[in-house]
Design an enzyme around this catalytic site. Structure first.
Site, PDB file in Angstrom:
ATOM      1  N   LYS A  97      65.109  13.307  54.282  1.00 23.78           N
ATOM      2  CA  LYS A  97      64.946  13.396  55.743  1.00 23.78           C
ATOM      3  C   LYS A  97      65.978  14.345  56.353  1.00 23.78           C
ATOM      4  CE  LYS A  97      63.853  10.721  59.799  1.00 23.78           C
ATOM      5  NZ  LYS A  97      63.473   9.420  60.324  1.00 23.78           N
ATOM      6  N   ARG A 100      64.622  17.712  55.722  1.00 23.25           N
ATOM      7  CA  ARG A 100      63.401  17.944  56.509  1.00 23.25           C
ATOM      8  C   ARG A 100      63.718  18.158  57.985  1.00 23.25           C
ATOM      9  NH1 ARG A 100      60.288  13.754  58.517  1.00 23.25           N
ATOM     10  NH2 ARG A 100      61.111  12.299  56.976  1.00 23.25           N
ATOM     11  N   GLU A 183      67.595   0.646  63.448  1.00 29.07           N
ATOM     12  CA  GLU A 183      66.232   0.739  63.986  1.00 29.07           C
ATOM     13  C   GLU A 183      65.578  -0.646  63.904  1.00 29.07           C
ATOM     14  OE1 GLU A 183      62.876   3.941  63.195  1.00 29.07           O
ATOM     15  OE2 GLU A 183      62.677   2.301  61.763  1.00 29.07           O
ATOM     16  N   GLU A 198      47.655   0.616  56.640  1.00 28.87           N
ATOM     17  CA  GLU A 198      47.601   2.054  56.939  1.00 28.87           C
ATOM     18  C   GLU A 198      48.621   2.817  56.089  1.00 28.87           C
ATOM     19  OE1 GLU A 198      48.661   5.780  59.123  1.00 28.87           O
ATOM     20  OE2 GLU A 198      49.935   4.102  58.576  1.00 28.87           O
ATOM     21  N   HIS A 199      49.808   2.204  55.933  1.00 31.48           N
ATOM     22  CA  HIS A 199      50.870   2.842  55.148  1.00 31.48           C
ATOM     23  C   HIS A 199      50.434   3.008  53.693  1.00 31.48           C
ATOM     24  CE1 HIS A 199      54.943   3.943  54.058  1.00 31.48           C
ATOM     25  NE2 HIS A 199      54.872   3.077  53.054  1.00 31.48           N
TER      26      HIS A 199
HETATM   27  P1  GTP Z   1      60.268   8.715  61.111  1.00 31.02           P
HETATM   28  O1  GTP Z   1      60.875  10.045  60.849  1.00 31.02           O
HETATM   29  O2  GTP Z   1      59.070   8.423  60.233  1.00 31.02           O
HETATM   30  O3  GTP Z   1      61.271   7.604  61.021  1.00 31.02           O
HETATM   31  O4  GTP Z   1      59.654   8.762  62.559  1.00 31.02           O
HETATM   32  P2  GTP Z   1      60.344   8.937  63.999  1.00 31.02           P
HETATM   33  O5  GTP Z   1      61.805   9.161  63.887  1.00 31.02           O
HETATM   34  O6  GTP Z   1      59.517   9.889  64.798  1.00 31.02           O
HETATM   35  O7  GTP Z   1      60.193   7.493  64.613  1.00 31.02           O
HETATM   36  P3  GTP Z   1      58.939   6.590  64.915  1.00 31.02           P
HETATM   37  O8  GTP Z   1      59.469   5.623  65.911  1.00 31.02           O
HETATM   38  O9  GTP Z   1      57.705   7.323  65.260  1.00 31.02           O
HETATM   39  O10 GTP Z   1      58.660   5.871  63.506  1.00 31.02           O
HETATM   40  C1  GTP Z   1      59.645   5.164  62.841  1.00 31.02           C
HETATM   41  C2  GTP Z   1      59.045   4.230  61.819  1.00 31.02           C
HETATM   42  O11 GTP Z   1      57.945   3.484  62.368  1.00 31.02           O
HETATM   43  C3  GTP Z   1      58.445   4.854  60.574  1.00 31.02           C
HETATM   44  O12 GTP Z   1      59.425   5.157  59.628  1.00 31.02           O
HETATM   45  C4  GTP Z   1      57.476   3.766  60.104  1.00 31.02           C
HETATM   46  O13 GTP Z   1      58.186   2.699  59.484  1.00 31.02           O
HETATM   47  C5  GTP Z   1      56.930   3.248  61.417  1.00 31.02           C
HETATM   48  N1  GTP Z   1      55.752   4.023  61.805  1.00 31.02           N
HETATM   49  C6  GTP Z   1      55.669   4.963  62.758  1.00 31.02           C
HETATM   50  N2  GTP Z   1      54.425   5.467  62.851  1.00 31.02           N
HETATM   51  C7  GTP Z   1      53.680   4.821  61.925  1.00 31.02           C
HETATM   52  C8  GTP Z   1      52.301   4.902  61.535  1.00 31.02           C
HETATM   53  O14 GTP Z   1      51.507   5.671  62.052  1.00 31.02           O
HETATM   54  N3  GTP Z   1      51.891   4.059  60.542  1.00 31.02           N
HETATM   55  C9  GTP Z   1      52.741   3.177  59.935  1.00 31.02           C
HETATM   56  N4  GTP Z   1      52.252   2.402  58.966  1.00 31.02           N
HETATM   57  N5  GTP Z   1      54.047   3.086  60.275  1.00 31.02           N
HETATM   58  C10 GTP Z   1      54.525   3.898  61.247  1.00 31.02           C
HETATM   59 MG    MG Z   2      61.589   6.074  59.497  1.00 30.08          MG
END
Ligand code: GTP
Ligand code: MG
Length: 263
Positions: A97, A100, A183, A198-199
């Site tokens: 991450k 990325r 988080e 979904e995951h």
């Molecule tokens: P990440 O880089 O993935 O952590 O995303 P972000 O920093 O944009 O934060 P966001 O709040 O969108 O998502 C954080 C976390 O929520 C993810 O790591 C997942 O655990 C969960 N999550 C978010 N979107 C999805 C989704 O579309 N499907 C599933 N299954 N989990 C999700």
């Molecule tokens: Mg995450």
């Protein structure tokens, strides 16, 4: 998504590029191998310490949640909390991450841009309980809410729903206090069921989820939201909602960190 996509070549290319640059440096006749080894050791030690501090952050938040849960179970005949799970991001996915998201590859810089190193997921039966627990935690004076993302009020386009908070918790160490962001994902059982399915599907199919499964997931998201609504209507029969005062969805605190924002 939490799981890195190995097919998704952007970050892999960047890692390859970085290694190639280092290799050029190291194969030069005047390369300082000792300095390089010392740098690697420093990053390694810093990462171990970081993981320890973030684990303490998880422990602190988990204690808070467990206290609420046990108090509810013992004093009342109803607990709004069904399950609690926590996870510390693996070093591998932290590095993925960090690469990325771009930016300096030092531990302080990575810490500043990756906010989900420590994660706690709280599952409740009812939607109102999700907000209620979030409010209880946010009212605790030592927890600072950095960001709120309310994907229940505004679900993601794929149907994902949950309430995400990033909170900062103090960890009291021997010499200093470390403020650790954690988080928090709060959701209902129906939201959790949908998100975990979904995951798994997204992990299996990467970006090539067949149309029929996409349609099934869309439909399941609607059914899950509908179930939450129906259950909510029955909730008051079990335990009427106390006066919760301020609610997370109605008045989220302004984000203290500019890196995340409410949708
Ligand atoms: P990440 O880089 O993935 O952590 O995303 P972000 O920093 O944009 O934060 P966001 O709040 O969108 O998502 C954080 C976390 O929520 C993810 O790591 C997942 O655990 C969960 N999550 C978010 N979107 C999805 C989704 O579309 N499907 C599933 N299954 N989990 C999700
Ligand atoms: Mg995450």
């Amino acid at each position: 998504m939490a799981t890195p996509d190995p097919q998704d070549d952007q970050w892999q290319d960047r890692v390859r590029e970085m290694v190639a640059t280092r290799q050029d440096e190291l194969t030069r006749p005047d390369a300082d191998q000792g300095l390089f080894a010392a740098q690697i050791k420093q990053v390694h030690d810093e990462l171990i310490q970081l993981r320890m501090h973030y684990q303490f952050g998880i422990d602190e938040v988990q204690t808070k949640v467990n206290i609420l849960r046990q108090e509810f179970e013992q004093i009342h005949d109803y607990s709004p909390i069904e399950h609690v799970r926590s996870r510390l991001k693996s070093t591998e996915s932290l590095i993925e991450k960090a690469v990325r998201t771009g930016g300096e590859m030092t531990v302080p810089a990575i810490r500043a841009r990756v906010h989900d190193i420590a994660g706690v997921r709280i599952t409740c039966s009812f939607v109102s309980d999700v907000y209620w627990i979030a409010d209880m935690l946010r009212r605790q004076p030592d927890l600072e809410t950095l960001t709120v993302k309310d994907y229940i009020a505004e679900p993601k386009p794929n149907g994902y729903r949950s309430l995400h908070l990033i909170v900062r918790v103090p960890v009291f160490l021997s010499e200093h206090t470390e403020y650790v962001p954690v988080e928090l994902q709060l959701r209902t059982i129906a939201m959790d069921f949908w998100a975990s399915t979904e995951h798994k599907l997204s992990y299996k199919y990467r970006k090539n989820l067949p149309g029929r499964l996409r349609a099934e997931l869309d439909d399941a998201a609607r059914v899950a939201a509908d179930l939450d609504e129906r259950m909510e209507r029955m909730r008051d029969e079990i335990r009427p909602m106390p006066d919760r005062g301020e609610t997370v969805s109605a008045s989220p605190s302004p984000p203290a960190s500019p890196s995340h924002s409410s949708p």
